[in-house]
Design a protein around this motif. Structure first.
Motif, PDB file in Angstrom:
ATOM      1  N   ILE A  62      43.726  43.383  47.145  1.00 49.85           N
ATOM      2  CA  ILE A  62      44.936  43.538  46.401  1.00 49.85           C
ATOM      3  C   ILE A  62      44.645  44.005  45.149  1.00 49.85           C
ATOM      4  O   ILE A  62      43.547  43.827  44.375  1.00 49.85           O
ATOM      5  CB  ILE A  62      45.778  42.232  46.130  1.00 49.85           C
ATOM      6  CG1 ILE A  62      46.123  41.854  47.576  1.00 49.85           C
ATOM      7  CG2 ILE A  62      46.918  42.373  45.359  1.00 49.85           C
ATOM      8  CD1 ILE A  62      47.190  42.839  48.478  1.00 49.85           C
ATOM      9  N   GLY A  63      45.536  45.095  44.631  1.00 49.77           N
ATOM     10  CA  GLY A  63      45.201  45.758  43.340  1.00 49.77           C
ATOM     11  C   GLY A  63      45.452  47.121  43.732  1.00 49.77           C
ATOM     12  O   GLY A  63      45.562  47.785  44.544  1.00 49.77           O
ATOM     13  N   CYS A  64      45.176  47.999  42.537  1.00 50.33           N
ATOM     14  CA  CYS A  64      45.577  49.402  43.012  1.00 50.33           C
ATOM     15  C   CYS A  64      44.361  49.974  43.484  1.00 50.33           C
ATOM     16  O   CYS A  64      44.519  50.881  44.541  1.00 50.33           O
ATOM     17  CB  CYS A  64      45.314  50.050  41.312  1.00 50.33           C
ATOM     18  SG  CYS A  64      46.769  49.867  40.262  1.00 50.33           S
ATOM     19  N   SER A  65      43.058  49.598  43.266  1.00 46.98           N
ATOM     20  CA  SER A  65      42.092  50.089  44.214  1.00 46.98           C
ATOM     21  C   SER A  65      42.192  49.766  45.395  1.00 46.98           C
ATOM     22  O   SER A  65      41.603  50.653  46.467  1.00 46.98           O
ATOM     23  CB  SER A  65      40.771  49.681  43.702  1.00 46.98           C
ATOM     24  OG  SER A  65      40.810  48.228  43.338  1.00 46.98           O
ATOM     25  N   HIS A  81      44.790  39.023  48.226  1.00 47.89           N
ATOM     26  CA  HIS A  81      44.139  39.156  47.166  1.00 47.89           C
ATOM     27  C   HIS A  81      42.800  38.451  47.095  1.00 47.89           C
ATOM     28  O   HIS A  81      42.821  36.983  47.451  1.00 47.89           O
ATOM     29  CB  HIS A  81      45.017  38.831  46.112  1.00 47.89           C
ATOM     30  CG  HIS A  81      44.686  39.073  44.690  1.00 47.89           C
ATOM     31  ND1 HIS A  81      43.890  40.072  44.403  1.00 47.89           N
ATOM     32  CD2 HIS A  81      44.866  38.716  43.471  1.00 47.89           C
ATOM     33  CE1 HIS A  81      43.802  40.311  42.999  1.00 47.89           C
ATOM     34  NE2 HIS A  81      44.265  39.356  42.397  1.00 47.89           N
ATOM     35  N   GLY A 105      38.823  45.480  43.481  1.00 44.86           N
ATOM     36  CA  GLY A 105      38.770  45.663  42.089  1.00 44.86           C
ATOM     37  C   GLY A 105      38.154  44.504  41.646  1.00 44.86           C
ATOM     38  O   GLY A 105      37.620  43.764  42.018  1.00 44.86           O
ATOM     39  N   ASP A 106      37.832  44.641  40.175  1.00 40.57           N
ATOM     40  CA  ASP A 106      37.335  43.669  39.629  1.00 40.57           C
ATOM     41  C   ASP A 106      37.807  42.140  39.508  1.00 40.57           C
ATOM     42  O   ASP A 106      37.191  41.151  39.898  1.00 40.57           O
ATOM     43  CB  ASP A 106      36.888  43.996  38.132  1.00 40.57           C
ATOM     44  CG  ASP A 106      38.036  44.281  37.290  1.00 40.57           C
ATOM     45  OD1 ASP A 106      38.552  43.553  36.535  1.00 40.57           O
ATOM     46  OD2 ASP A 106      38.677  45.435  37.784  1.00 40.57           O
ATOM     47  N   GLY A 107      39.001  42.290  39.644  1.00 43.46           N
ATOM     48  CA  GLY A 107      39.897  41.028  39.510  1.00 43.46           C
ATOM     49  C   GLY A 107      39.733  40.314  41.040  1.00 43.46           C
ATOM     50  O   GLY A 107      39.483  39.349  41.231  1.00 43.46           O
ATOM     51  N   ASP A 108      39.923  41.138  41.907  1.00 43.46           N
ATOM     52  CA  ASP A 108      39.999  41.036  43.323  1.00 43.46           C
ATOM     53  C   ASP A 108      38.520  40.523  43.799  1.00 43.46           C
ATOM     54  O   ASP A 108      38.349  39.442  44.637  1.00 43.46           O
ATOM     55  CB  ASP A 108      40.186  42.311  44.209  1.00 43.46           C
ATOM     56  CG  ASP A 108      40.776  41.788  45.426  1.00 43.46           C
ATOM     57  OD1 ASP A 108      41.525  41.149  45.703  1.00 43.46           O
ATOM     58  OD2 ASP A 108      40.094  42.688  46.546  1.00 43.46           O
ATOM     59  N   ILE A 112      39.409  36.289  41.658  1.00 43.94           N
ATOM     60  CA  ILE A 112      39.965  35.434  42.824  1.00 43.94           C
ATOM     61  C   ILE A 112      38.986  35.396  43.952  1.00 43.94           C
ATOM     62  O   ILE A 112      38.962  34.582  44.516  1.00 43.94           O
ATOM     63  CB  ILE A 112      41.449  35.953  43.004  1.00 43.94           C
ATOM     64  CG1 ILE A 112      42.119  34.916  43.839  1.00 43.94           C
ATOM     65  CG2 ILE A 112      41.327  37.279  43.699  1.00 43.94           C
ATOM     66  CD1 ILE A 112      43.681  35.173  44.121  1.00 43.94           C
ATOM     67  N   THR A 134      37.780  47.958  36.139  1.00 42.42           N
ATOM     68  CA  THR A 134      38.434  48.565  35.173  1.00 42.42           C
ATOM     69  C   THR A 134      38.264  47.890  33.844  1.00 42.42           C
ATOM     70  O   THR A 134      38.882  48.291  32.737  1.00 42.42           O
ATOM     71  CB  THR A 134      39.919  48.483  35.498  1.00 42.42           C
ATOM     72  OG1 THR A 134      40.456  47.302  35.640  1.00 42.42           O
ATOM     73  CG2 THR A 134      40.398  49.734  36.094  1.00 42.42           C
TER      74      THR A 134
HETATM   75  C1  LIG Z   1      47.141  35.571  45.468  1.00 41.77           C
HETATM   76  C2  LIG Z   1      47.633  36.485  44.513  1.00 41.77           C
HETATM   77  N1  LIG Z   1      47.526  36.227  43.322  1.00 41.77           N
HETATM   78  C3  LIG Z   1      47.933  37.334  42.318  1.00 41.77           C
HETATM   79  C4  LIG Z   1      48.370  38.160  42.749  1.00 41.77           C
HETATM   80  C5  LIG Z   1      48.894  39.328  41.707  1.00 41.77           C
HETATM   81  N2  LIG Z   1      48.045  40.625  41.484  1.00 41.77           N
HETATM   82  C6  LIG Z   1      48.259  41.746  42.024  1.00 41.77           C
HETATM   83  S1  LIG Z   1      47.155  43.038  41.711  1.00 41.77           S
HETATM   84  C7  LIG Z   1      46.430  41.762  40.841  1.00 41.77           C
HETATM   85  C8  LIG Z   1      45.126  42.244  40.038  1.00 41.77           C
HETATM   86  C9  LIG Z   1      44.284  43.203  40.779  1.00 41.77           C
HETATM   87  O1  LIG Z   1      43.173  43.748  39.840  1.00 41.77           O
HETATM   88  P1  LIG Z   1      41.839  44.176  40.376  1.00 41.77           P
HETATM   89  O2  LIG Z   1      41.251  43.404  41.247  1.00 41.77           O
HETATM   90  O3  LIG Z   1      40.840  44.440  39.108  1.00 41.77           O
HETATM   91  O4  LIG Z   1      42.457  45.539  40.803  1.00 41.77           O
HETATM   92  P2  LIG Z   1      42.856  47.028  40.253  1.00 41.77           P
HETATM   93  O5  LIG Z   1      44.201  46.911  40.197  1.00 41.77           O
HETATM   94  O6  LIG Z   1      42.225  46.930  38.664  1.00 41.77           O
HETATM   95  O7  LIG Z   1      42.267  48.121  41.073  1.00 41.77           O
HETATM   96  C10 LIG Z   1      46.969  40.672  40.725  1.00 41.77           C
HETATM   97  C11 LIG Z   1      46.509  39.424  39.811  1.00 41.77           C
HETATM   98  C12 LIG Z   1      48.419  38.512  44.057  1.00 41.77           C
HETATM   99  N3  LIG Z   1      49.012  39.834  44.558  1.00 41.77           N
HETATM  100  N4  LIG Z   1      48.129  37.647  44.950  1.00 41.77           N
END
Ligand SMILES: Cc1ncc(C[n+]2csc(CCOP(=O)(O)OP(=O)(O)O)c2C)c(N)n1
Ligand code: SF4
Lengths: 295, 570
Positions: A62-65, A81, A105-108, A112, A134
């Motif tokens: 999950i995320g933009c990427s 995610h 993504g970095d968060g993904d 998490i 990012t």
């Molecule tokens: C279980 C869960 N927790 C939180 C979210 C909210 N959420 C959506 S996108 C995101 C961050 C994604 O960041 P990253 O992985 O860095 O991807 P980017 O958007 O930078 O490409 C979060 C925390 C979610 N969708 N699902």
């Protein structure tokens, strides 16, 4: 012999795929987002290697990427995610014949999905993993250095880092990552002009903050690319200790292939053993295995 | 290329890598080598699909890019080094030029091999075809094959159009086939002709004009020249604007010269003029004389085929007949030059022109004569044709003798008889072709079985200067040496240097398989030596050792040794 030239192989393509054959929906990323270039590079690498779209799977979290699978005219899985890697590993373990790409993504990936990341690295399945980062300074999310962590995982086989805005380097590294048989970890420093414009800008304005790593067994780019990176060094990607030292050195952001070990064992080779077996054979095999524990 | 494996399977089972059984095997092979029938019977012939090990990678020619098809450039006066080019080279050079970056014309670049294969398949006909027309077919077929979406289709079309633009109008594609050497000869001749022809045409026109002017001046001296009718015609259409009678009256008073051209000179000038005016360029580019087995060839434009049982003699006659006609024409050209220059001296020139024949032709004149080529079989040359051939050589007539044969540019330049021996890549007695004919013909050259030898008497004063072996692969060595990649019995990927000799070439002819015997797999002996080493042996060792080559059949994927009969290496 016969005075044949170097290009003597007349390799005819019975099916041919253009960039268009790998392009899916119209990308909805913001204008100026680094993801566009990365997607273009993925299309190009697929076209260069002429992998069949029907044998290709793009998996994401999950995320933009993670929207990338929508923009590929291949099979895709837009997951949960942090769970891109478990899905990708599952696909690969049952369908080792498929070409599996992961966009995360970095968060993904590092936050998490951190536990999955570590273990997927260890499994070393034949997957091309692109982490769209990012927040390269680790300012917002996890306070860890993804390169040192990845290089520290047992059985790691391919670790590289690039920036999204240098097309030749991007293409070269993603090509090599895709050719590698094993999990290829590519961290891509990605511009997000909407939320963290300053990070990409700072690096673009001061290229000396990056260090281009070249080697005959690593990245080879022409002089035009080298000129864009005043700071470059030779680094042998088979040297894990040197790779770790480079990754840990925070004075410059290394770009290129840090580590490559083509011989690391692959878990997909083990999970695919016996795939052709029928149910009866499998039962017999399981019975035989369990009989070892008979008392 | 998949590496082959060294055959060691039976090494332990083979009775005798050492001991008596080993001695038996080498004895048997030795006896076979010396032609003993019993030994021949007790040893195994190579299988039908056996190839020399070095040629194994070339079994499937459809996956290999080689020199054919050729792109024949039209004879538009281009330099000789631009006569022809492999199609693949032409395409790759052109693409490199108009699409230098990797991504430029990418779809076309990725599929140029498909185009090449299409052309190769379509060119199984024996004769050259119009390159532009065939390219159009190939382009359409490629689009159909790829089935691209609109935008890519249009891009590809544009790039195909650019590639087509590099093919000159009148250019041809020529596939490799039994007539290829004749076609190349005709092509080279057409180029040569075109060079000199245009110049000569202009020269003839100039001389016609010059001689006519001489006669006009002479005519102007006559009284009748000032008659109103003549004046009218000499003025042209503008004469209707004035009184030609008055003009005629005025002209009568002018001086019109008093010394008339002598009757002999006038006759000479008129004769030369008639000769030049009656000249018609020969539409035939080359005359072939002999028994053409292939009737289709004679139907081709610009070729004349003259049937003959004795090609060397008939070719000489045809040449002389043509030369007689040309001698009259060239004499007229030379006389015209002298007359226009007013330097014809009857005392000197009359006798010279009386004896003027082909032997007095200049090099340029000689090149204008339609070449005559005697087509002979090797048998004819060796038996009945030997005497006429020798006479032909002795006559110094520039007639080409063509015995299925290559490399004739230098011969076309020469004003002497020339002999071309051509290997057509035929593999005798094979139901299915083991190798594409081009590879067989090239193997003949590669193995020195049919080496390239150019004897050019005009190349220098010493024999060494007149004979050239330069066209042979690795000409500086006794035999070409190539690397064979194979997997050894223990699985290691290994390379060995192998020489390629005429014995390897002989293995390409299943009819000659009787002269080869398989060495049992894994059998080793110091008395088994490669053919090239065998040929260098001291006299006393020759009776002891057995020469061998490396071979491989299409099933086994394993290289094995094959012993050669004495007749192959003596
Ligand atoms: C279980 C869960 N927790 C939180 C979210 C909210 N959420 C959506 S996108 C995101 C961050 C994604 O960041 P990253 O992985 O860095 O991807 P980017 O958007 O930078 O490409 C979060 C925390 C979610 N969708 N699902
Ligand atoms: S928010 Fe940032 S990362 Fe997401 S699409 Fe826009 S520019 Fe790209």
């Amino acid at each position: 012999m016969f005075g044949l030239k170097g290009d003597w192989s007349l390799e005819v393509k019975e099916r041919y795929f253009t960039l268009q054959d790998y392009s899916g929906a119209e990308p909805r990323w913001c204008t100026g987002c680094g993801d566009h270039g990365i997607l273009a590079a993925v299309h190009r690498v697929c076209r260069d290697s002429q992998i069949k779209p029907e044998n290709t799977v793009a998996v994401s979290g999950i995320g933009c990427s993670s929207r990338l699978p929508h923009y590929m005219n291949t099979y895709g899985f837009h997951g949960l995610h942090g769970r891109a890697l478990p899905v990708a590993c599952g696909v690969k373990s049952r369908r080792p014949d498929l070409d599996v790409w992961v966009a995360t993504g970095d968060g993904d990936c590092f936050s998490i999905g951190a536990a999955h990341w570590i273990h997927a690295m260890r499994y070393n399945m034949d997957i091309t993993l692109l982490v769209f980062d990012t927040h390269p300074s680790g300012a917002l999310l996890p306070p860890l250095n993804p390169l040192t962590v990845t290089l520290g995982v047992t059985n790691i086989s391919f670790v590289a880092q690039i920036v999204d805005w240098n097309a030749p380097l991007r293409h070269e590294v993603i090509t090599k990552a895709h050719q590698h048989k094993g999990t290829s970890f590519v961290r891509i420093i990605q511009r997000c002009p909407v939320y963290v414009e300053s990070i990409g800008k700072a690096l673009q304005d001061e290229p000396a903050r990056m260090q281009l790593l070249t080697h005959e067994n690593g990245v080879q780019v022409d002089d035009n690319v080298k000129r864009l990176f005043p700071n470059h060094a030779e680094h042998d990607p088979s040297n894990l200790a040197a790779a770790l030292a480079i990754a840990a050195d925070e004075s410059a952001l290394p770009l290129g292939i840090l580590y490559h070990n083509p011989d690391a064992p692959r878990y997909d080779m083990m999970t695919s053993v016996g795939m052709e077996m029928g149910v009866d054979d499998k039962l017999a095999g399981m019975n035989q295995a369990l009989d070892h524990f008979a008392i | 290329m998949k590496p082959v494996t060294e055959n060691k399977q039976n090494a332990s089972a083979t009775p005798g890598t050492d001991g008596n059984a080993g001695k038996d095997i080498i004895d048997l092979l030795r006896r076979f080598h010396f032609g003993e029938p019993a030994a021949t019977e007790h040893t195994a012939k190579p299988a039908g699909a056996m190839l020399p090990a070095l040629l194994n990678p070339y079994r499937d020619a459809s996956t290999i890019r080689y020199q054919y098809p050729l792109y024949l450039l039209p004879p538009d006066g281009a330099a000789d080094d631009k006569l022809a080019k492999p199609v693949s080279e032409h395409f790759s050079d052109s693409l490199h030029e108009f699409a230098p970056e990797a991504e430029d014309a990418r779809i076309l670049k990725d599929n140029v091999a498909w185009l090449e294969r299409f052309l190769r398949q379509k060119l199984d006909a024996l004769d050259p075809v119009d390159a532009n027309a065939l390219f159009d077919d190939a382009a359409k077929a490629l689009q159909k094959h790829l089935g691209l979406e609109q935008a890519s289709q249009e891009q590809l079309d544009a790039h195909l159009e650019r590639l087509k633009a590099t093919i000159a109008t009148g250019g041809q594609f020529l596939g490799y086939g039994p007539r290829v050497s004749l076609h190349l000869m005709v092509h080279a001749i057409r180029h040569r002709r075109e060079h000199g022809r245009e110049k000569f045409r202009q020269l003839v026109m100039r001389h016609i004009h010059g001689l006519q002017s001489l006669l006009d001046v002479e005519k102007a001296k006559s009284t009748g020249a000032n008659e109103p009718g003549s004046v009218k015609s000499s003025v042209g259409p503008a004469s209707r604007y004035f009184d030609t009678g008055a003009l005629s009256g005025m002209l009568e008073q002018r001086t019109s010269g008093s010394v008339k051209m002598s009757a002999e000179r006038r006759a000479r000038v008129e004769h030369a003029l008639k000769e030049l005016q009656s000249w018609q360029d020969d539409a035939v580019a080359v005359r072939f004389v002999g028994q053409m087995q292939d009737p289709g060839f004679s139907k081709l434009p610009s070729i004349e085929v003259i049937d003959s049982d004795d090609p060397c003699t008939t070719a000489a006659e045809v040449f002389k007949r043509d030369a007689e006609g040309l001698a009259r024409l060239f004499a007229a050209v030379r006389i015209a030059a002298l007359e226009v220059d007013d330097s014809y001296d009857a005392a000197v020139h009359d006798s010279w022109f009386a004896g003027f024949d082909w032997q007095a032709f200049s090099n340029e004149e000689m090149q204008l004569q339609t070449p005559v080529v005697a087509l002979v079989s090797a048998n004819y040359l060796a038996c009945d044709g030997l005497a006429p051939f020798s006479r032909l050589l002795g006559s110094r007539l520039p007639v080409h003798v063509f015995s299925w044969v290559a490399g004739f540019l230098c011969a076309l330049d020469s004003n002497r008889a020339s002999l071309h021996l051509i290997n057509r890549g035929t593999q005798s007695k094979t139901k299915e072709r083991l190798l594409d004919p081009w590879f067989v013909a090239s193997a003949a050259l590669e193995s020195r079985a049919h080496p390239f030898i150019l004897v050019n008497p005009d190349a220098g004063d010493h024999a060494a200067e007149r004979v050239s072996f330069d066209g042979n692969p690795q000409a500086e060595k006794d035999w070409p040496v190539e690397k064979l990649e194979y997997r050894s019995a223990d699985g290691e990927l290994t390379e060995m240097d192998l020489v390629f000799t005429f014995a390897d070439y002989a293995l390409l002819m299943p009819a000659l398989h009787g002269h080869f015997r398989m060495v049992p797999a894994g059998f080793e002996s110091d008395d088994l030596v490669p053919v090239d080493q065998y040929l260098d042996l001291e006299e006393k060792l020759v009776n002891r050792q057995v020469p061998y080559i490396w071979g491989i059949d299409d099933q086994a994927d394993e290289v094995g040794r094959i012993a050669c009969a004495g007749i192959c290496v003596s």
